[in-house]
Design a protein around this motif. Structure first.
Motif, PDB file in Angstrom:
ATOM      1  N   SER A 167      44.379 -24.939 -37.589  1.00  0.00           N
ATOM      2  CA  SER A 167      43.373 -25.869 -37.059  1.00  0.00           C
ATOM      3  C   SER A 167      42.538 -26.498 -38.177  1.00  0.00           C
ATOM      4  CB  SER A 167      42.453 -25.149 -36.065  1.00  0.00           C
ATOM      5  OG  SER A 167      41.740 -24.115 -36.700  1.00  0.00           O
ATOM      6  N   CYS A 216      36.614 -17.101 -37.276  1.00  0.00           N
ATOM      7  CA  CYS A 216      36.566 -18.343 -38.057  1.00  0.00           C
ATOM      8  C   CYS A 216      36.429 -19.565 -37.149  1.00  0.00           C
ATOM      9  CB  CYS A 216      37.822 -18.470 -38.916  1.00  0.00           C
ATOM     10  SG  CYS A 216      37.910 -17.274 -40.267  1.00  0.00           S
ATOM     11  N   GLN A 217      37.125 -19.559 -36.002  1.00  0.00           N
ATOM     12  CA  GLN A 217      37.031 -20.686 -35.080  1.00  0.00           C
ATOM     13  C   GLN A 217      35.612 -20.820 -34.526  1.00  0.00           C
ATOM     14  OE1 GLN A 217      39.637 -22.793 -34.937  1.00  0.00           O
ATOM     15  NE2 GLN A 217      40.481 -21.304 -36.388  1.00  0.00           N
ATOM     16  N   GLU A 268      42.341 -18.326 -47.238  1.00  0.00           N
ATOM     17  CA  GLU A 268      42.066 -19.229 -46.123  1.00  0.00           C
ATOM     18  C   GLU A 268      40.566 -19.352 -45.857  1.00  0.00           C
ATOM     19  OE1 GLU A 268      44.509 -17.614 -43.063  1.00  0.00           O
ATOM     20  OE2 GLU A 268      46.289 -18.714 -43.715  1.00  0.00           O
ATOM     21  N   TYR A 308      40.804 -14.751 -36.840  1.00  0.00           N
ATOM     22  CA  TYR A 308      41.068 -16.136 -36.423  1.00  0.00           C
ATOM     23  C   TYR A 308      39.956 -16.627 -35.496  1.00  0.00           C
ATOM     24  CZ  TYR A 308      42.986 -19.942 -33.657  1.00  0.00           C
ATOM     25  OH  TYR A 308      43.153 -21.133 -32.997  1.00  0.00           O
ATOM     26  N   TYR A 309      39.612 -15.826 -34.499  1.00  0.00           N
ATOM     27  CA  TYR A 309      38.598 -16.233 -33.522  1.00  0.00           C
ATOM     28  C   TYR A 309      37.214 -16.293 -34.163  1.00  0.00           C
ATOM     29  CZ  TYR A 309      42.436 -15.231 -30.368  1.00  0.00           C
ATOM     30  OH  TYR A 309      43.664 -15.238 -29.753  1.00  0.00           O
ATOM     31  N   THR A 363      48.186 -19.439 -42.183  1.00  0.00           N
ATOM     32  CA  THR A 363      48.194 -19.484 -40.717  1.00  0.00           C
ATOM     33  C   THR A 363      46.995 -20.255 -40.173  1.00  0.00           C
ATOM     34  OG1 THR A 363      47.001 -17.368 -40.623  1.00  0.00           O
ATOM     35  CG2 THR A 363      49.408 -17.288 -40.540  1.00  0.00           C
ATOM     36  N   GLU A 364      46.171 -20.816 -41.070  1.00  0.00           N
ATOM     37  CA  GLU A 364      44.957 -21.515 -40.650  1.00  0.00           C
ATOM     38  C   GLU A 364      45.290 -22.974 -40.283  1.00  0.00           C
ATOM     39  OE1 GLU A 364      41.687 -22.409 -39.229  1.00  0.00           O
ATOM     40  OE2 GLU A 364      42.038 -20.329 -39.725  1.00  0.00           O
TER      41      GLU A 364
END
Length: 422
Positions: A185, A106-107, A143, A103-104, A182-183
């Motif tokens: 954002s 990808c952000q 995702e 997650y981090y 869960t993506e």
């Protein structure tokens, strides 16, 4: 008063830190970070986040360590410190990757992409989109493919390739509006830029269903009180209501934005606010105010090396000046805008975009063929199973017939023996 309150709360909580340990200490660090978001003290906030990161690593709390690092990147980006943000991303990516902080990771990639777009580095943005797509394809990450398509939608939007941009954004909505996704954002960002695309094409009626979906998403995920989450939604609502000449509603959403201290304290947030407000004032015929707001946008964007913001300010200034009958001012602003944006329409970039688009279409075609083949094999397997069952049934039936005939013969033989004995 609000800033003073935040400062006093920060001071009180920081005094508690030496007396805390473990999870309680990390939770307090998180609470202080949230309060800092209401302040306009990026240097102090940055130093605090460094302490937060050290404490998370000492406690071996990977999630907090990832969060603190991403917060550093976000802070640098929001205050226009793009080169420092890039350095932080390069430094922290191995940490995200090592501890599977997908997650981090990808952000951070999305922030890097936004930097490239803001600096009009279209080639770099395309290279990043290709990297994300290749990684997602190799690891079969649904995702990840959605993020890559979101990137391409943004590039198409920048290059004014409207139809391809809309196709990409629609695909992202299909991929991420899934119960298992869960993506969050990227889904919210897609609503932002898709509504912006429709706004630019003056398809205002088409904006309303997307705004409704977006609001329902924020409500479902309990983000209506999250300043950073609702701000893009409010901006889109200002666009919609302004163009529909529903000025009272547009003003209400502007006031909502003005109340978001976390947004108004950062240059990017201010810049977006200036854009929306200047358009509203233009539509209301208040040209002097509108032009002053484009000047504010130009100054903020220049100060923060935001080439896209500068180009937007010049474009807005040209349009408003023309509406106000100020031909000379409109001409000067338009020339500046054209000179600044000329680079994104170069042939080599268009060729690169087409190459990546073709690759995606080929992969999708192959995927569809594989899926069709799988369906065929499944149907064939079912047919073969049915045939096998039918053959088995026939064989079994024949065996039963032979067995029954044998029994009949035995019964007849026994009957004959009985008759002879009698």
């Amino acid at each position: 008063v609000k800033a003073d309150t935040s400062s006093s709360q920060i001071d009180s909580l920081q005094q508690l830190l030496p007396m805390l340990e473990g999870e309680d200490k990390l939770n307090t660090y998180f609470a202080i970070h949230q309060l800092f978001l209401c302040e306009h003290t990026p240097d102090i906030h940055l130093a605090f986040l460094q302490d937060y990161m050290v404490e998370a690593d000492r406690e071996q709390d990977v999630r907090s360590g990832c969060y603190a690092r991403l917060s550093v990147i976000s802070l640098l980006f929001n205050f226009g410190k793009f080169s420092q943000a890039q350095e932080a991303i390069d430094s922290y990516m191995p940490f995200f990757e090592r501890f599977r902080g997908l997650y981090y990771y990808c952000q951070a990639d999305k922030i890097r992409f936004n930097i490239f777009i803001g600096e009009k580095k279209t080639n770099e943005a395309l290279a990043l989109a290709e990297k994300v797509y290749q990684y997602a394809r190799e690891h079969e990450l649904r995702e990840g493919i959605a993020i890559a398509r979101y990137f391409m939608g943004r590039v198409y939007l920048l290059m004014e390739r409207w139809e391809e941009s809309e196709v990409a954004f629609k695909e992202v909505l299909v991929l991420l509006n899934d119960p298992t996704s869960t993506e969050q954002s990227t889904l919210e960002s897609t609503y932002l830029y898709y509504t912006d695309l429709l706004y630019r094409l003056e398809r205002y009626n088409d904006m309303l269903p997307l705004l409704t979906e977006w609001y329902e998403l924020l409500e479902k995920t309990n983000q209506l009180s999250d300043q950073m989450a609702v701000n893009p939604f409010y901006l889109a609502c200002v666009n919609y209501y302004a163009e529909m000449k529903q000025f009272n509603q547009a003003e209400e959403y502007l006031k909502k934005i003005e109340s978001l201290s976390m947004v108004m304290n950062v240059p990017i947030g201010k810049g977006q606010y200036y854009v929306k407000k200047s358009r509203l004032r233009e539509l209301q015929g208040r040209y002097t105010e509108a032009l002053a707001l484009t000047d504010s946008l130009y100054e903020t964007s220049t100060k923060n090396s935001d080439a896209l913001g500068v180009a937007h300010a010049l474009k807005l200034r040209a349009r408003i000046a023309r509406s106000a009958g100020l031909a000379d001012k409109a001409y000067d602003a338009l020339i500046g805008h054209l000179l600044l944006t000329d680079s994104i329409h170069k042939v080599d970039i268009s060729a690169k975009v087409d190459e990546l688009h073709t690759q995606y279409e080929v992969d999708r075609h192959i995927s569809e063929k594989v899926q069709a083949r799988n369906y065929f094999l499944l149907a064939l397997s079912v047919c073969l199973l049915l045939i096998a069952l039918a053959v088995g049934t026939v064989i079994h039936s024949r065996k039963l017939v032979r067995k029954n005939r044998g029994l009949v013969r035995q019964i007849r033989a026994q009957d004959q023996i009985s008759k002879q004995l009698n």
